[in-house]
Design a protein around this motif. Structure first.
Motif, mmCIF file in Angstrom:
data_model
loop_
_atom_site.group_PDB
_atom_site.id
_atom_site.type_symbol
_atom_site.label_atom_id
_atom_site.label_comp_id
_atom_site.label_asym_id
_atom_site.label_seq_id
_atom_site.Cartn_x
_atom_site.Cartn_y
_atom_site.Cartn_z
ATOM 1 N N TYR A 69 7.896 6.836 -7.124
ATOM 2 C CA TYR A 69 7.483 8.038 -6.405
ATOM 3 C C TYR A 69 6.162 7.902 -5.647
ATOM 4 N N GLY A 70 5.496 6.767 -5.775
ATOM 5 C CA GLY A 70 4.232 6.575 -5.071
ATOM 6 C C GLY A 70 3.030 6.903 -5.923
ATOM 7 N N THR A 71 3.120 7.934 -6.753
ATOM 8 C CA THR A 71 2.119 8.239 -7.779
ATOM 9 C C THR A 71 2.855 8.732 -9.015
ATOM 10 N N PRO A 153 2.388 11.658 -1.943
ATOM 11 C CA PRO A 153 1.507 10.501 -1.766
ATOM 12 C C PRO A 153 2.015 9.489 -0.747
ATOM 13 N N LYS A 154 1.085 8.630 -0.318
ATOM 14 C CA LYS A 154 1.505 7.401 0.351
ATOM 15 C C LYS A 154 2.416 6.662 -0.620
ATOM 16 N N PRO A 155 3.489 6.023 -0.144
ATOM 17 C CA PRO A 155 3.802 5.701 1.254
ATOM 18 C C PRO A 155 4.736 6.686 1.955
ATOM 19 N N LEU A 180 -2.391 -2.043 -0.889
ATOM 20 C CA LEU A 180 -0.969 -2.165 -1.199
ATOM 21 C C LEU A 180 -0.183 -2.326 0.090
ATOM 22 N N ALA A 181 0.555 -3.424 0.194
ATOM 23 C CA ALA A 181 1.290 -3.701 1.434
ATOM 24 C C ALA A 181 2.322 -2.630 1.737
ATOM 25 N N ARG A 182 2.939 -2.070 0.710
ATOM 26 C CA ARG A 182 3.993 -1.075 0.973
ATOM 27 C C ARG A 182 3.425 0.174 1.653
ATOM 28 N N ASN A 183 2.150 0.444 1.461
ATOM 29 C CA ASN A 183 1.523 1.605 2.088
ATOM 30 C C ASN A 183 1.169 1.369 3.551
ATOM 31 N N SER A 185 3.544 -0.028 5.718
ATOM 32 C CA SER A 185 4.787 -0.085 6.485
ATOM 33 C C SER A 185 4.888 1.069 7.492
ATOM 34 N N THR A 186 4.686 2.289 7.020
ATOM 35 C CA THR A 186 4.765 3.440 7.921
ATOM 36 C C THR A 186 3.658 3.435 8.969
#
Length: 237
Positions: A69-71, A153-155, A180-183, A185-186
């Motif tokens: 869920y991001g957090t 949260p991000k992402p 964090l690389a996944r954050n 992408s957008t």
């Protein structure tokens, strides 16, 4: 300073950047201070108390929600209808004393031309304390926290949309710094120049394998293990 530029197309640069966006925790201060580990432990304790789970069970649930869920907070809200205020107050009651003024970081940020903003999954109160302990608060124009993001949260793409709209940011004239690389992408898909900040020793400080993934992804324009030196290099260029 290590920098990687492995995208098939040329990585985006910084000449056009008018807005500099920084994540907070584990980006603007060293991982080895373990500041976020304190928050991590309080999240586990909160879940253990809330759901009457053992510490190991609470830890597993915490990390599962964080990944999905991001957090962890978002997972607790969706899965258990948690009201967030008490959670946010409890988990951010930590000892900030390991943070010390970082004049080099302040000088490097201060010399960047344009606005500087914080985009964090934490709270504004926590961000304010961190920035004042680092003595960099005077260089930032505002903080966009988890409450401003409507607790999403991000992402999440909606979080970036809210952030850009709230501050009137043109993503094609902005750069995003994250641990964090996944954050990233957008932000990259929106046109932002992206920088992944991974100091040496990061893996040894409570990081799971999935958190370390993505440094060679196409949506990561630059990778650095020294934020101050990287910012100084941008300014010199």
């Amino acid at each position: 300073m290590r920098q990687r530029t492995m995208n098939i197309s040329a990585p985006r640069g910084f000449d056009h950047v008018e807005t500099w966006v920084f994540d907070l925790d584990n980006t603007l201060y060293p991982h080895h201070l373990n500041l976020w580990q304190q928050v991590d432990e309080r999240i586990r304790d909160y879940i253990s108390r809330l759901l009457d789970l053992s510490q190991p069970e609470a830890f597993r649930l915490q990390k599962d929600y964080y990944k999905r869920y991001g957090t962890t907070l978002r997972g607790l809200m969706l899965e258990h209808s948690l009201q967030p205020d008490d959670f946010l107050d409890f988990v951010h009651e930590i000892d900030h004393s390991p943070l010390e003024p970082n004049p080099q970081l302040g000088a490097a940020i201060g010399k960047l031309e344009g606005r500087k903003l914080i985009l964090t999954n934490g709270t504004r109160k926590h961000a304010d304390v961190v920035m004042r302990r680092l003595a960099i608060h005077e260089h930032f124009d505002d903080v966009f926290d988890i409450v401003a993001a409507e607790l999403e949260p991000k992402p999440s793409p909606q979080t970036y949309d809210r952030f850009l709209a709230h501050h009137g940011v043109d993503p094609k004239k902005a750069a995003m710094f994250e641990d964090l690389a996944r954050n990233l992408s957008t932000p990259h898909s929106l046109g932002m120049t992206t920088v992944l900040v991974i100091p040496e020793g990061t893996r040894e400080v409570l990081r799971e394998d999935w958190e370390m993934e993505g440094r060679d992804a196409a949506h990561v324009d630059h990778v650095t293990d020294n934020l101050v030196a990287f910012l100084q290099r941008i300014r010199a260029a």
